[in-house]
Design a protein around this motif. Structure first.
Motif, PDB file in Angstrom:
ATOM      1  N   TRP A 126       0.834  -1.207   0.000  1.00 29.11           N
ATOM      2  CA  TRP A 126       0.000   0.000   0.000  1.00 29.11           C
ATOM      3  C   TRP A 126       0.866   1.253   0.000  1.00 29.11           C
ATOM      4  O   TRP A 126       0.617   2.205  -0.738  1.00 29.11           O
ATOM      5  CB  TRP A 126      -0.905  -0.017   1.235  1.00 29.11           C
ATOM      6  N   LEU A 127       1.921   1.225   0.806  1.00 29.67           N
ATOM      7  CA  LEU A 127       2.820   2.380   0.894  1.00 29.67           C
ATOM      8  C   LEU A 127       3.576   2.583  -0.415  1.00 29.67           C
ATOM      9  O   LEU A 127       3.763   3.720  -0.866  1.00 29.67           O
ATOM     10  CB  LEU A 127       3.811   2.172   2.042  1.00 29.67           C
ATOM     11  N   ALA A 128       4.008   1.474  -1.037  1.00 25.34           N
ATOM     12  CA  ALA A 128       4.750   1.569  -2.310  1.00 25.34           C
ATOM     13  C   ALA A 128       3.904   2.224  -3.392  1.00 25.34           C
ATOM     14  O   ALA A 128       4.402   3.010  -4.205  1.00 25.34           O
ATOM     15  CB  ALA A 128       5.196   0.178  -2.749  1.00 25.34           C
ATOM     16  N   VAL A 129       2.604   1.906  -3.405  1.00 28.81           N
ATOM     17  CA  VAL A 129       1.693   2.533  -4.367  1.00 28.81           C
ATOM     18  C   VAL A 129       1.464   4.000  -3.999  1.00 28.81           C
ATOM     19  O   VAL A 129       1.459   4.880  -4.855  1.00 28.81           O
ATOM     20  CB  VAL A 129       0.356   1.760  -4.413  1.00 28.81           C
ATOM     21  N   LYS A 130       1.306   4.248  -2.687  1.00 32.26           N
ATOM     22  CA  LYS A 130       0.987   5.596  -2.213  1.00 32.26           C
ATOM     23  C   LYS A 130       2.099   6.586  -2.550  1.00 32.26           C
ATOM     24  O   LYS A 130       1.828   7.746  -2.913  1.00 32.26           O
ATOM     25  CB  LYS A 130       0.768   5.560  -0.692  1.00 32.26           C
ATOM     26  N   VAL A 131       3.352   6.150  -2.425  1.00 29.83           N
ATOM     27  CA  VAL A 131       4.474   7.063  -2.669  1.00 29.83           C
ATOM     28  C   VAL A 131       4.980   6.965  -4.108  1.00 29.83           C
ATOM     29  O   VAL A 131       6.043   7.488  -4.443  1.00 29.83           O
ATOM     30  CB  VAL A 131       5.627   6.782  -1.683  1.00 29.83           C
ATOM     31  N   ASP A 132       4.208   6.256  -4.977  1.00 33.24           N
ATOM     32  CA  ASP A 132       4.544   6.124  -6.401  1.00 33.24           C
ATOM     33  C   ASP A 132       5.854   5.372  -6.638  1.00 33.24           C
ATOM     34  O   ASP A 132       6.536   5.612  -7.648  1.00 33.24           O
ATOM     35  CB  ASP A 132       4.606   7.495  -7.086  1.00 33.24           C
ATOM     36  N   LEU A 133       6.208   4.482  -5.712  1.00 34.25           N
ATOM     37  CA  LEU A 133       7.366   3.623  -5.965  1.00 34.25           C
ATOM     38  C   LEU A 133       7.058   2.675  -7.118  1.00 34.25           C
ATOM     39  O   LEU A 133       7.920   2.395  -7.957  1.00 34.25           O
ATOM     40  CB  LEU A 133       7.716   2.820  -4.704  1.00 34.25           C
ATOM     41  N   VAL A 134       5.820   2.194  -7.175  1.00 31.28           N
ATOM     42  CA  VAL A 134       5.354   1.353  -8.282  1.00 31.28           C
ATOM     43  C   VAL A 134       4.072   1.948  -8.845  1.00 31.28           C
ATOM     44  O   VAL A 134       3.378   2.722  -8.183  1.00 31.28           O
ATOM     45  CB  VAL A 134       5.112  -0.106  -7.831  1.00 31.28           C
ATOM     46  N   ASP A 135       3.753   1.595 -10.071  1.00 29.45           N
ATOM     47  CA  ASP A 135       2.608   2.167 -10.780  1.00 29.45           C
ATOM     48  C   ASP A 135       1.379   1.272 -10.645  1.00 29.45           C
ATOM     49  O   ASP A 135       1.492   0.052 -10.470  1.00 29.45           O
ATOM     50  CB  ASP A 135       2.944   2.347 -12.264  1.00 29.45           C
ATOM     51  N   THR A 136       0.222   1.897 -10.783  1.00 27.32           N
ATOM     52  CA  THR A 136      -1.030   1.141 -10.811  1.00 27.32           C
ATOM     53  C   THR A 136      -1.703   1.245 -12.174  1.00 27.32           C
ATOM     54  O   THR A 136      -2.791   0.710 -12.370  1.00 27.32           O
ATOM     55  CB  THR A 136      -2.000   1.651  -9.736  1.00 27.32           C
ATOM     56  N   TYR A 137      -1.065   1.949 -13.113  1.00 24.90           N
ATOM     57  CA  TYR A 137      -1.576   2.022 -14.483  1.00 24.90           C
ATOM     58  C   TYR A 137      -0.402   1.863 -15.432  1.00 24.90           C
ATOM     59  O   TYR A 137       0.612   2.545 -15.291  1.00 24.90           O
ATOM     60  CB  TYR A 137      -2.288   3.354 -14.736  1.00 24.90           C
ATOM     61  N   PHE A 138      -0.525   0.937 -16.385  1.00 25.30           N
ATOM     62  CA  PHE A 138       0.553   0.668 -17.345  1.00 25.30           C
ATOM     63  C   PHE A 138       0.093   1.081 -18.736  1.00 25.30           C
ATOM     64  O   PHE A 138      -0.568   0.296 -19.433  1.00 25.30           O
ATOM     65  CB  PHE A 138       0.905  -0.823 -17.373  1.00 25.30           C
ATOM     66  N   PRO A 139       0.405   2.299 -19.190  1.00 22.84           N
ATOM     67  CA  PRO A 139       0.039   2.674 -20.552  1.00 22.84           C
ATOM     68  C   PRO A 139       0.776   1.840 -21.598  1.00 22.84           C
ATOM     69  O   PRO A 139       0.322   1.723 -22.727  1.00 22.84           O
ATOM     70  CB  PRO A 139       0.435   4.148 -20.640  1.00 22.84           C
ATOM     71  N   ASN A 140       1.913   1.302 -21.202  1.00 29.93           N
ATOM     72  CA  ASN A 140       2.639   0.364 -22.053  1.00 29.93           C
ATOM     73  C   ASN A 140       2.969  -0.847 -21.183  1.00 29.93           C
ATOM     74  O   ASN A 140       3.695  -0.728 -20.191  1.00 29.93           O
ATOM     75  CB  ASN A 140       3.913   1.005 -22.610  1.00 29.93           C
TER      76      ASN A 140
ATOM     77  N   GLY B 154      -7.935  -2.654 -15.258  1.00 32.43           N
ATOM     78  CA  GLY B 154      -6.726  -2.937 -14.494  1.00 32.43           C
ATOM     79  C   GLY B 154      -5.470  -2.488 -15.217  1.00 32.43           C
ATOM     80  O   GLY B 154      -5.490  -2.237 -16.432  1.00 32.43           O
ATOM     81  N   PRO B 155      -4.347  -2.366 -14.495  1.00 32.86           N
ATOM     82  CA  PRO B 155      -3.091  -1.916 -15.119  1.00 32.86           C
ATOM     83  C   PRO B 155      -2.638  -2.874 -16.216  1.00 32.86           C
ATOM     84  O   PRO B 155      -2.515  -4.073 -15.990  1.00 32.86           O
ATOM     85  CB  PRO B 155      -2.103  -1.906 -13.942  1.00 32.86           C
ATOM     86  N   GLY B 156      -2.415  -2.301 -17.389  1.00 25.85           N
ATOM     87  CA  GLY B 156      -1.935  -3.125 -18.496  1.00 25.85           C
ATOM     88  C   GLY B 156      -2.964  -4.078 -19.053  1.00 25.85           C
ATOM     89  O   GLY B 156      -2.640  -4.933 -19.878  1.00 25.85           O
ATOM     90  N   GLU B 157      -4.225  -3.944 -18.652  1.00 27.06           N
ATOM     91  CA  GLU B 157      -5.246  -4.897 -19.104  1.00 27.06           C
ATOM     92  C   GLU B 157      -5.678  -4.595 -20.530  1.00 27.06           C
ATOM     93  O   GLU B 157      -5.869  -3.444 -20.918  1.00 27.06           O
ATOM     94  CB  GLU B 157      -6.464  -4.849 -18.182  1.00 27.06           C
ATOM     95  N   TYR B 158      -5.837  -5.662 -21.302  1.00 26.01           N
ATOM     96  CA  TYR B 158      -6.441  -5.566 -22.624  1.00 26.01           C
ATOM     97  C   TYR B 158      -7.853  -6.148 -22.534  1.00 26.01           C
ATOM     98  O   TYR B 158      -8.004  -7.367 -22.381  1.00 26.01           O
ATOM     99  CB  TYR B 158      -5.631  -6.352 -23.661  1.00 26.01           C
ATOM    100  N   PRO B 159      -8.903  -5.325 -22.613  1.00 26.79           N
ATOM    101  CA  PRO B 159     -10.266  -5.872 -22.554  1.00 26.79           C
ATOM    102  C   PRO B 159     -10.514  -6.975 -23.572  1.00 26.79           C
ATOM    103  O   PRO B 159     -11.306  -7.881 -23.316  1.00 26.79           O
ATOM    104  CB  PRO B 159     -11.144  -4.639 -22.834  1.00 26.79           C
ATOM    105  N   TYR B 160      -9.820  -6.914 -24.730  1.00 26.14           N
ATOM    106  CA  TYR B 160      -9.968  -7.974 -25.734  1.00 26.14           C
ATOM    107  C   TYR B 160      -9.612  -9.345 -25.153  1.00 26.14           C
ATOM    108  O   TYR B 160     -10.165 -10.361 -25.563  1.00 26.14           O
ATOM    109  CB  TYR B 160      -9.035  -7.711 -26.918  1.00 26.14           C
ATOM    110  N   LYS B 161      -8.660  -9.357 -24.206  1.00 25.62           N
ATOM    111  CA  LYS B 161      -8.194 -10.632 -23.660  1.00 25.62           C
ATOM    112  C   LYS B 161      -8.945 -11.044 -22.397  1.00 25.62           C
ATOM    113  O   LYS B 161      -8.730 -12.144 -21.889  1.00 25.62           O
ATOM    114  CB  LYS B 161      -6.695 -10.554 -23.346  1.00 25.62           C
TER     115      LYS B 161
END
Length: 660
Positions: free
Chosen positions: A171-185, A311-318
């Protein structure tokens, strides 16, 4: 080593830490296709590396609850290494990493195996799995067990603390932007956030979250009573008005390279597209991905839905689109008399389009396997010039108006880091590095050829005897590592150019110069064409300026794809049904079987190099002679010859369609 183990590793927690760090390092080496790159990631991003190691460590802590610790350590190690090895092999064959969606495809028919592993690799993998299974059985029987009695209260408490601590740190890693919750690529997301975290988050964070105030009343209150009655919810519409043909052209990795700060080309690679932008309605459109993710761009364009809600990096097609029917612009235009066609000069099964497009309202889908006259780039992607004839065929296939969604592929990466084109039309005169020079030079020449295709297409459409509107844009920027917001002027890294062109006098003044998101573009074009039908189109056309625009969009997407479908009435049933989509806009037919000497031939219509003779479900050895003749290269009982059909078979042997 015994002394080292006794002093430092005899404690179970210490051993778990060492195993987690070591396995995570191996996984990152495999993910980056290089031992040095994996080590570099650990030292350059120690917090991210440590966080990923923590996730693996938490899984190892389960071993503290059993006396068979050696066995459990090996099983958990094999699980993570198996994922890492699979990811490494897949990245050797494609640009996107291994995800849970691939496992679902594997369960659906070994498509993952046939797509990404050779027969030799499959044989080795199967052999390794059998050997590992045997080793695990032996280890379960023979491996040493802890002699001391386990204090379960103590160990369960320790595991609970570890798991709770891992959740807290996550939770903290997400909160401080250490890791992403959205993957545009997706590829960049896995690279920057580490494989372990990325795999876990894309496995569990899927779909669209349920809005807190979700209810039938909340959904219907989004619209006015008039909108609900006349334009929203799958109402039967009046199709008597005349409308133009609509052609969407999604260009692979297409953007204006002249805005690059550190790269200089010998001449403009896209003069025709630039001229069209200057003379017609144009602007910037923000797409949901960077360097990859074509399917999400087209999903937004077809449905008016925002993929960032998934979801992050999700392809609705899949995921959801494999089973759900989704209201879309194709469905809405069918309601007013349009025929709907999809065209893509690549494999029909890619992203599952041969099944997904049935759930998006298409009457036909013409993929690479249904095209003749295809030539390939030096990187073996189909050139886009073949699409001009395919679009013309789709326009001529029906007497009524046509909606055509065309997906190009020529500009696709990966781009070579050494010279590949010996006599290029476009050269790069300045670039930050030698490798980038060759990448941009190859890319620039593909753009140049794509631009020539656009010129040929508009010339064909200019002379077409029906009204046609063309909407052209890039699906995302190219997957070249150095490309970022700092390298380009006048736009961000998620924007590409769009233009709206027509072969008749069309006033789109309200759009000219405006920037949109991809999920808005279709609705905005339809508004200029005086077409106001469909749930999402109506919403965008009338609610974009409202303060609750984004929350309403979220609510509608959830309701249509995951919720109770309140927008369509109290019975929770969508009025849209999967189409009986035909593969190929031109029907493939068998006319007769002819014997000349000892050779059997099938005569028919619209054959391609992917046409194979099918006898009672078995694909026979076939030679393509031309669009009207196939030669059979096997002996067949003459009495059985009358039962022969023709199937379109893609390169991995999947049958896309079979003649009557």
């Amino acid at each position: 080593m015994k002394e080292f183990y006794r002093k430092y590793l005899h404690n179970g927690l210490c051993l778990c830490i060492v195993l987690a760090l070591g396995i995570n390092l191996l996984i990152e080496m495999l993910a980056r296709q290089s031992p040095l790159a994996g080590i570099g990631f650990a030292f350059e991003h120690p917090l991210v590396f440590g966080f990923n190691s923590l996730l693996i460590f938490a899984s190892f802590s389960i071993a503290l609850l059993t006396k068979r610790r050696v066995f459990m350590y090996i099983v958990i190690s094999m699980f993570w290494l198996g994922l890492g090895i699979t990811n490494g092999i897949i990245l050797g064959h494609r640009m996107t990493p291994f995800t849970v969606s691939d496992l679902k495809e594997l369960a659906d028919g070994l498509s993952l195996a046939t797509n990404y592993f050779t027969r030799t690799e499959l044989t080795l993998i199967i052999t390794a799995v059998v050997l590992l299974a045997a080793v695990l059985i032996i280890l379960f029987i023979k491996a040493p067990k802890k002699k001391e009695k386990i204090d379960y209260r103590k160990h369960i408490a320790a595991v609970m603390i570890i798991v709770a601590g891992t959740f807290g740190i996550s939770w903290l890693a997400v909160k401080v932007d250490l890791v992403d919750t959205y993957f545009p690529n997706l590829a960049y997301g896995f690279r920057d956030n580490g494989f372990t975290y990325s795999f876990i988050v894309t496995a569990f964070d899927t779909g669209i979250s349920r809005p807190g105030d979700y209810s039938a009343e909340a959904v219907r209150d989004i619209f006015t009573k008039r909108e609900l009655k006349t334009k929203v919810g799958g109402n039967t519409l009046d199709g008597s008005e005349s409308h133009p043909n609509i052609v969407f052209l999604q260009l692979e990795s297409f953007f204006d390279p002249m805005i690059l700060n550190d790269v200089k080309f010998s001449k403009d690679p896209i003069p025709n597209f630039r001229k069209l932008m200057e003379e017609n309605t144009s602007g910037k459109v923000e797409v949901p991905s960077l360097g990859a993710g074509t399917a999400n761009t087209e999903f937004e364009a077809m449905t008016g839905m925002r993929t960032k809600f998934f979801g992050p990096g999700e392809y609705p097609y899949k995921t959801v689109m494999k089973d759900e029917v989704c209201e879309s612009i194709p469905y809405n235009l069918k309601d007013i008399g349009y025929s709907t066609h999809a065209i893509h000069n690549h494999r029909g099964v890619f992203y599952g389009r041969n099944e997904v497009f049935k759930h998006l309202g298409f009457d036909t889908f013409t993929s690479l396997e249904y095209m003749n006259g295809v030539t390939n780039t030096p990187k073996n992607w189909a050139r886009d010039d073949v699409l001009t004839k395919q679009i013309e065929d789709a326009l001529e296939s029906t007497p009524n108006e046509d909606y055509i969604y065309t997906i190009s592929v020529q500009g696709h990466g990966s781009y070579p880091t050494e010279q590949l084109i010996m006599d290029p039309e476009i050269t790069v005169e300045e670039a930050p590095t030698e490798e980038l020079k060759w990448q941009w030079e190859y890319y620039g020449n593909q753009l140049y050829e794509m631009d020539q295709f656009i010129k040929d297409l508009t010339e064909m459409l200019e002379g077409y005897d029906e009204d046609v509107v063309l909407i052209a844009y890039g699906d995302h920027l190219p997957a070249i590592e150095s490309l970022s917001a700092d390298e380009i002027e006048g736009q961000n890294e998620y924007q590409t150019d769009y233009l709206v062109w027509s072969n008749y006098d069309l006033d789109t003044g309200d759009m000219d110069g405006n920037d949109y998101y991809m999920y808005q573009l279709g609705a905005m074009v339809l508004e200029q064409l005086d077409i106001h039908v469909g749930t999402m189109t109506t919403y965008h056309q009338n609610h974009m300026s409202h303060s609750d625009y984004m929350s309403g969009l979220h609510m509608l997407e959830y309701d249509i794809l995951y919720g109770d479908k309140f927008i369509y009435g109290d019975d929770g049933t969508t009025p849209y049904k999967a189409t009986d989509m035909r593969m190929g806009v031109k029907e493939i037919k068998v006319d007769e079987v002819v014997r000349i000497g000892d050779q059997l031939y099938i005569k028919g219509q619209n054959f391609t190099e992917y046409s194979k003779i099918n006898l009672d479900g078995e694909i026979l050895d076939t030679t393509y002679i031309g669009p009207t003749i196939l030669a059979l290269e096997e002996e067949v009982d003459p009495a059985e010859a009358k039962n022969m059909k023709v199937s379109q078979v893609e390169k991995n042997k999947e049958i896309l369609s079979t003649t009557e």
